[in-house]
Design an enzyme around this catalytic site. Structure first.
Site, PDB file in Angstrom:
ATOM      1  N   ASP A 143       0.840  -1.205   0.000  1.00  0.00           N
ATOM      2  CA  ASP A 143       0.000   0.000   0.000  1.00  0.00           C
ATOM      3  C   ASP A 143       0.877   1.258   0.000  1.00  0.00           C
ATOM      4  O   ASP A 143       0.699   2.156   0.825  1.00  0.00           O
ATOM      5  CB  ASP A 143      -0.954  -0.011   1.211  1.00  0.00           C
ATOM      6  CG  ASP A 143      -1.977   1.129   1.145  1.00  0.00           C
ATOM      7  OD1 ASP A 143      -2.208   1.661   0.045  1.00  0.00           O
ATOM      8  OD2 ASP A 143      -2.537   1.498   2.200  1.00  0.00           O
ATOM      9  N   HIS A 186      -2.593   0.422  11.841  1.00  0.00           N
ATOM     10  CA  HIS A 186      -2.448  -0.984  11.478  1.00  0.00           C
ATOM     11  C   HIS A 186      -0.994  -1.340  11.217  1.00  0.00           C
ATOM     12  O   HIS A 186      -0.148  -0.459  11.068  1.00  0.00           O
ATOM     13  CB  HIS A 186      -3.290  -1.311  10.232  1.00  0.00           C
ATOM     14  CG  HIS A 186      -3.172  -0.270   9.153  1.00  0.00           C
ATOM     15  ND1 HIS A 186      -4.127   0.701   8.934  1.00  0.00           N
ATOM     16  CD2 HIS A 186      -2.208  -0.023   8.244  1.00  0.00           C
ATOM     17  CE1 HIS A 186      -3.767   1.488   7.939  1.00  0.00           C
ATOM     18  NE2 HIS A 186      -2.593   1.075   7.499  1.00  0.00           N
ATOM     19  N   GLN A 254      -3.435  -5.435   5.781  1.00  0.00           N
ATOM     20  CA  GLN A 254      -3.192  -4.421   6.820  1.00  0.00           C
ATOM     21  C   GLN A 254      -4.064  -4.748   8.029  1.00  0.00           C
ATOM     22  O   GLN A 254      -5.287  -4.593   7.969  1.00  0.00           O
ATOM     23  CB  GLN A 254      -3.504  -3.015   6.274  1.00  0.00           C
ATOM     24  CG  GLN A 254      -2.464  -2.551   5.263  1.00  0.00           C
ATOM     25  CD  GLN A 254      -2.918  -1.360   4.422  1.00  0.00           C
ATOM     26  OE1 GLN A 254      -3.990  -1.404   3.819  1.00  0.00           O
ATOM     27  NE2 GLN A 254      -2.100  -0.324   4.364  1.00  0.00           N
ATOM     28  N   ARG A 284       3.382  12.818  10.615  1.00  0.00           N
ATOM     29  CA  ARG A 284       2.060  12.636  10.017  1.00  0.00           C
ATOM     30  C   ARG A 284       1.466  11.344  10.570  1.00  0.00           C
ATOM     31  O   ARG A 284       1.993  10.261  10.334  1.00  0.00           O
ATOM     32  CB  ARG A 284       2.196  12.537   8.495  1.00  0.00           C
ATOM     33  CG  ARG A 284       0.889  12.257   7.743  1.00  0.00           C
ATOM     34  CD  ARG A 284       1.232  12.008   6.284  1.00  0.00           C
ATOM     35  NE  ARG A 284       0.084  11.839   5.421  1.00  0.00           N
ATOM     36  CZ  ARG A 284      -0.556  10.683   5.217  1.00  0.00           C
ATOM     37  NH1 ARG A 284      -0.188   9.590   5.861  1.00  0.00           N
ATOM     38  NH2 ARG A 284      -1.557  10.625   4.359  1.00  0.00           N
ATOM     39  N   ASP A 286      -0.939   8.666  10.313  1.00  0.00           N
ATOM     40  CA  ASP A 286      -1.765   8.131   9.244  1.00  0.00           C
ATOM     41  C   ASP A 286      -3.094   7.615   9.805  1.00  0.00           C
ATOM     42  O   ASP A 286      -3.120   6.906  10.819  1.00  0.00           O
ATOM     43  CB  ASP A 286      -0.992   6.984   8.573  1.00  0.00           C
ATOM     44  CG  ASP A 286      -1.717   6.445   7.364  1.00  0.00           C
ATOM     45  OD1 ASP A 286      -1.900   7.212   6.416  1.00  0.00           O
ATOM     46  OD2 ASP A 286      -2.117   5.260   7.390  1.00  0.00           O
ATOM     47  N   GLU A 328      -3.899  12.874   9.926  1.00  0.00           N
ATOM     48  CA  GLU A 328      -4.386  12.706   8.549  1.00  0.00           C
ATOM     49  C   GLU A 328      -5.831  12.199   8.597  1.00  0.00           C
ATOM     50  O   GLU A 328      -6.103  11.022   8.383  1.00  0.00           O
ATOM     51  CB  GLU A 328      -3.478  11.729   7.785  1.00  0.00           C
ATOM     52  CG  GLU A 328      -3.813  11.607   6.319  1.00  0.00           C
ATOM     53  CD  GLU A 328      -4.465  10.290   5.917  1.00  0.00           C
ATOM     54  OE1 GLU A 328      -4.994  10.218   4.799  1.00  0.00           O
ATOM     55  OE2 GLU A 328      -4.453   9.324   6.723  1.00  0.00           O
ATOM     56  N   HIS A 397      -0.774  11.939  -2.697  1.00  0.00           N
ATOM     57  CA  HIS A 397      -0.644  10.585  -3.258  1.00  0.00           C
ATOM     58  C   HIS A 397      -1.972   9.837  -3.268  1.00  0.00           C
ATOM     59  O   HIS A 397      -2.100   8.810  -3.912  1.00  0.00           O
ATOM     60  CB  HIS A 397       0.396   9.808  -2.459  1.00  0.00           C
ATOM     61  CG  HIS A 397      -0.089   9.483  -1.076  1.00  0.00           C
ATOM     62  ND1 HIS A 397      -0.213  10.451  -0.094  1.00  0.00           N
ATOM     63  CD2 HIS A 397      -0.532   8.326  -0.528  1.00  0.00           C
ATOM     64  CE1 HIS A 397      -0.691   9.879   0.999  1.00  0.00           C
ATOM     65  NE2 HIS A 397      -0.898   8.598   0.763  1.00  0.00           N
ATOM     66  N   ASP A 398      -2.953  10.335  -2.489  1.00  0.00           N
ATOM     67  CA  ASP A 398      -4.240   9.634  -2.407  1.00  0.00           C
ATOM     68  C   ASP A 398      -5.232  10.167  -3.432  1.00  0.00           C
ATOM     69  O   ASP A 398      -4.967  11.125  -4.150  1.00  0.00           O
ATOM     70  CB  ASP A 398      -4.806   9.776  -0.994  1.00  0.00           C
ATOM     71  CG  ASP A 398      -4.165   8.774  -0.041  1.00  0.00           C
ATOM     72  OD1 ASP A 398      -3.776   7.688  -0.500  1.00  0.00           O
ATOM     73  OD2 ASP A 398      -4.052   9.089   1.158  1.00  0.00           O
ATOM     74  N   ARG A 522      -4.626   4.785  -7.767  1.00  0.00           N
ATOM     75  CA  ARG A 522      -3.926   5.957  -7.221  1.00  0.00           C
ATOM     76  C   ARG A 522      -2.500   6.027  -7.770  1.00  0.00           C
ATOM     77  O   ARG A 522      -1.872   7.068  -7.747  1.00  0.00           O
ATOM     78  CB  ARG A 522      -3.895   5.895  -5.687  1.00  0.00           C
ATOM     79  CG  ARG A 522      -5.254   6.108  -5.058  1.00  0.00           C
ATOM     80  CD  ARG A 522      -5.203   5.970  -3.547  1.00  0.00           C
ATOM     81  NE  ARG A 522      -4.815   4.615  -3.152  1.00  0.00           N
ATOM     82  CZ  ARG A 522      -4.613   4.246  -1.892  1.00  0.00           C
ATOM     83  NH1 ARG A 522      -4.742   5.118  -0.913  1.00  0.00           N
ATOM     84  NH2 ARG A 522      -4.279   2.997  -1.592  1.00  0.00           N
TER      85      ARG A 522
HETATM   86  C1  GLC Z   1      -3.818   6.879   4.512  1.00  0.00           C
HETATM   87  C2  GLC Z   1      -2.809   6.953   3.380  1.00  0.00           C
HETATM   88  C3  GLC Z   1      -3.236   6.038   2.280  1.00  0.00           C
HETATM   89  C4  GLC Z   1      -3.333   4.632   2.810  1.00  0.00           C
HETATM   90  C5  GLC Z   1      -4.214   4.561   4.045  1.00  0.00           C
HETATM   91  C6  GLC Z   1      -4.045   3.254   4.760  1.00  0.00           C
HETATM   92  O1  GLC Z   1      -5.055   7.363   4.144  1.00  0.00           O
HETATM   93  O2  GLC Z   1      -2.667   8.281   2.960  1.00  0.00           O
HETATM   94  O3  GLC Z   1      -2.366   6.099   1.187  1.00  0.00           O
HETATM   95  O4  GLC Z   1      -3.831   3.774   1.815  1.00  0.00           O
HETATM   96  O5  GLC Z   1      -3.911   5.564   4.985  1.00  0.00           O
HETATM   97  O6  GLC Z   1      -2.825   3.238   5.457  1.00  0.00           O
END
Ligand code: GLC
Length: 652
Positions: A143, A186, A254, A284, A286, A328, A397-398, A522
């Protein structure tokens, strides 16, 4: 046993500090003070989450020890940096900061490759680097690095820990800052905790949400949405090795960590400190919205998730105060706001959140040429507590989620369902005449939801213009890119560019040929940088040159205007013309209007719009064009070319 522990209590904190040689006077005096100031809050938060546990005292003491050890292990130069930041006060609100997110391997091969590119950032004006996930992650089940199998080992693809530390030292020496991720929610199913859980180890099975049958999973599923409905439907995966269902909210590889278990929190807090002591300036976090689960709820944005974040913030503030936190949380607008902390906890949770609402609404304006839905969101966005800040961005990136509320669309006089359908069709290029080339991501036929993939340039029409339409359309799409970047640069917050966008990178379709990526579109906006192509930025008139020099200029202007620091000093201009969005940023000594035309036609804005803030400017200096513009009478207009924008400083 529980009662005995209760009687014993945990060691008074002063005694605990003394065990580590820390007193109210001497070398560690300042740490002692921070500890003293923070301990009550820390205990309050810890008790709210784990107060019912019989082992409460022991686990809390362990947590305090982690904090003390993190401080003691912090290198002297980082402690000095902490002090300097504290002296500066709210260092991260500065208009001098400009960031970029990048994949180390796709940008420059590996960590030492990035070190060799530091001059490139300096040339552009970028001084805050977000290196996308670097820690070990299994090939093919990664991922993009967000499935971590070892939180402390740099993935050999990028180099090793020594390379990372060296890069960080270079970054700091050049006056830049470093941002890294921690994937709190995770681990990869290949992490040693997960491997031990698979082999039947009960202690580690308790690190995850694991069940023998579907009884509890079904209860969760009843209220939990799906994150990747196409590639990873549902929220649980059957684990053959241990014959259990395991919670996997994102991809099946995950595994969600179970923060009801206090050992998980302590181990992950140790990882937070590990990153802090690598010299990270902004961490950051996540996917923080997901870190607490409860049946009967969506298992997102729950109160305990906020308590955990506040606890992490407090712990970090005590031990490693120079590192600030970004949550995030890409969720609904009012839910995002809660990540700054609410009420008397305002400013006590995350220092930063992504301004995902504004980001999505920028795209809304670009597709519709209408600024009204965006304006509906401002009363919520404007509630950000003073001293916190946004990551301001237009691409990352998302995928781009259209996560703002239906009422915002309705209040702008539109039908939410039709409006969202239009946006999806426009950006996936399905709508007749749309210049955008993108794709839908994670379409969910059950809910009708879908998000959008595609590079900034391709979504702004550059790919199509280069293919078919010639120079006018190329110019128009470059103008759109710069309009979008200009808002991101001046709205307030730390602008985070996305690598490749500064060179006008188009969609990259090579992911389709790679089975480890083809299920996730993505990757179409995660390009590999071609440095020969990048060199064309020096050649007058090329696309690379026009985009790069435009962004470079925006950055220079941002850095020259103190009113652009994130001082919660934004006021939106009344909507006199639905195609034109504009705002005023002001301090005692400076007033700057930023105005943008989101229409493909010239637009007229009455001069009256500049006179509604309790002063009447006589003239405005446009930092973008270099022109001085006298402010006209109310019946006259400022005329903006299609997708044109102005950065207007009030001169008298
Ligand atoms: C966050 C990341 C994304 C990822 C997700 C799971 O949203 O920016 O790219 O797939 O977390 O970790």
């Amino acid at each position: 046993m529980g009662e005995q522990v209760m009687e014993k209590g945990y060691m008074p904190w002063e005694a605990l500090l003394q065990e580590f040689g820390i007193r109210s006077v001497g070398t560690h005096k300042v740490f002692f003070q921070r500890f003293q100031e923070g301990i009550e809050n820390l205990e309050f938060l810890y008790r709210s989450i784990y107060g019912d546990l019989s082992e409460f005292e022991d686990v809390f003491e362990e947590l305090l020890k982690s904090i003390i050890v993190a401080y003691l292990e912090r290198e002297q130069d980082l402690k000095k940096r902490d002090k300097a930041k504290e002296k500066q006060g709210n260092w991260f609100l500065s208009n001098h900061l400009v960031g970029m997110s990048l994949y180390v391997d796709r940008f420059a091969g590996n960590l030492s490759g990035v070190r060799k590119k530091l001059d490139y950032f300096e040339e552009l004006g970028v001084n805050f680097l977000h290196l996308m996930p670097l820690f070990e992650s299994p090939e093919g089940e990664s991922d993009g690095g967000y499935a971590v199998s070892n939180f402390r080992k740099v993935d050999p693809r990028f180099g090793d820990l020594k390379d990372l530390i060296e890069l960080r030292k270079n970054i700091h020496a050049q006056g830049m800052n470093l941002m890294l991720d921690i994937v709190l929610n995770h681990t990869s199913h290949r992490h040693s905790w997960a491997e031990k859980a698979k082999s039947g180890n009960k202690h580690y099975q308790d690190y995850f949400y694991m069940y023998d049958n579907r009884w509890i999973p079904n209860q969760y599923e009843a209220a939990m949405p799906e994150i990747f409905p196409e590639s990873s439907p549902g929220n649980f995966t059957w684990c053959e090795e241990c014959q259990k269902w395991v919670m996997t909210v994102f991809h099946h590889y995950q595994w969600d960590l179970n923060y009801r278990n206090p050992h998980v929190l302590r181990e992950m807090l140790d990882n937070v400190f590990f990153y802090a002591n690598l010299g990270v300036d902004l961490l950051r976090i996540d996917a923080p919205a997901f870190i607490w689960k409860e049946t009967g709820t969506s298992s997102q944005n729950l109160p305990q998730a906020h308590q955990l974040l506040q606890l992490i913030k407090q712990a970090v503030h005590i031990a490693t105060p120079g590192m600030v936190l970004l949550g995030e949380a890409i969720v609904a607008p009012d839910a995002i706001m809660e990540y700054f902390g609410k009420g008397d906890r305002a400013g006590k949770e995350c220092d930063f959140a992504y301004n995902a609402t504004q980001m999505a609404l920028q795209w809304d304006m670009l597709a519709t040429g209408d600024t009204r839905v965006m304006l509906q969101a401002q009363p919520i966005i404007g509630q950000k507590p003073f001293g916190t800040s946004w990551i301001s961005y237009i691409r990352c990136h998302d995928d781009i989620g259209l996560g703002y509320d239906d009422y915002m669309i309705a209040q702008a006089g539109k039908d939410p369902y039709q409006h969202r359908s239009y946006l999806k069709d426009y950006f996936s290029g399905k709508f007749p005449g749309s210049p955008a080339i993108g794709a839908l991501f994670s379409s969910n036929p059950k809910t009708g939801d879908a998000r959008i993939s595609g590079s900034l340039a391709s979504l702004c029409g550059l790919e199509q213009a280069l293919l078919t339409q010639g120079s006018d359309k190329i110019q128009e799409s470059i103008q759109k890119i710069l309009l979008m970047e200009s808002f991101s640069m001046f709205l307030g917050g730390l602008p985070m560019l996305y690598y490749g966008d500064e060179l006008g990178y188009l969609n990259d379709y090579s992911f389709l040929k790679d089975p480890s990526k083809s299920y996730d579109n993505r990757w179409m906006h995660r390009p590999k940088i071609d440095w020969d192509k990048a060199a064309q930025r020096d050649q007058e008139g090329t696309v690379e040159n026009r985009v790069f020099s435009g962004i470079q200029k925006l950055i220079k202007i941002r850095k020259s205007l103190p009113a652009i620091a994130d001082l919660n000093n934004i006021s939106w201009i009344q909507p006199h013309n639905i195609h034109v969005a504009g705002f005023l940023r002001q301090t005692e000594n400076q007033k700057v209007f930023v105005i943008g035309n989101y229409s493909n036609q010239a637009s007229y804005l009455t001069w009256y719009a500049f006179k509604e803030f309790g002063f009447t400017p006589a003239s405005l200096f446009d930092h973008w064009t270099g022109d001085s513009i006298p402010v006209g009478p109310d019946h006259d207009y400022l005329i903006l070319e299609p997708y044109g924008f102005r950065i207007l400083e009030v001169k008298d």
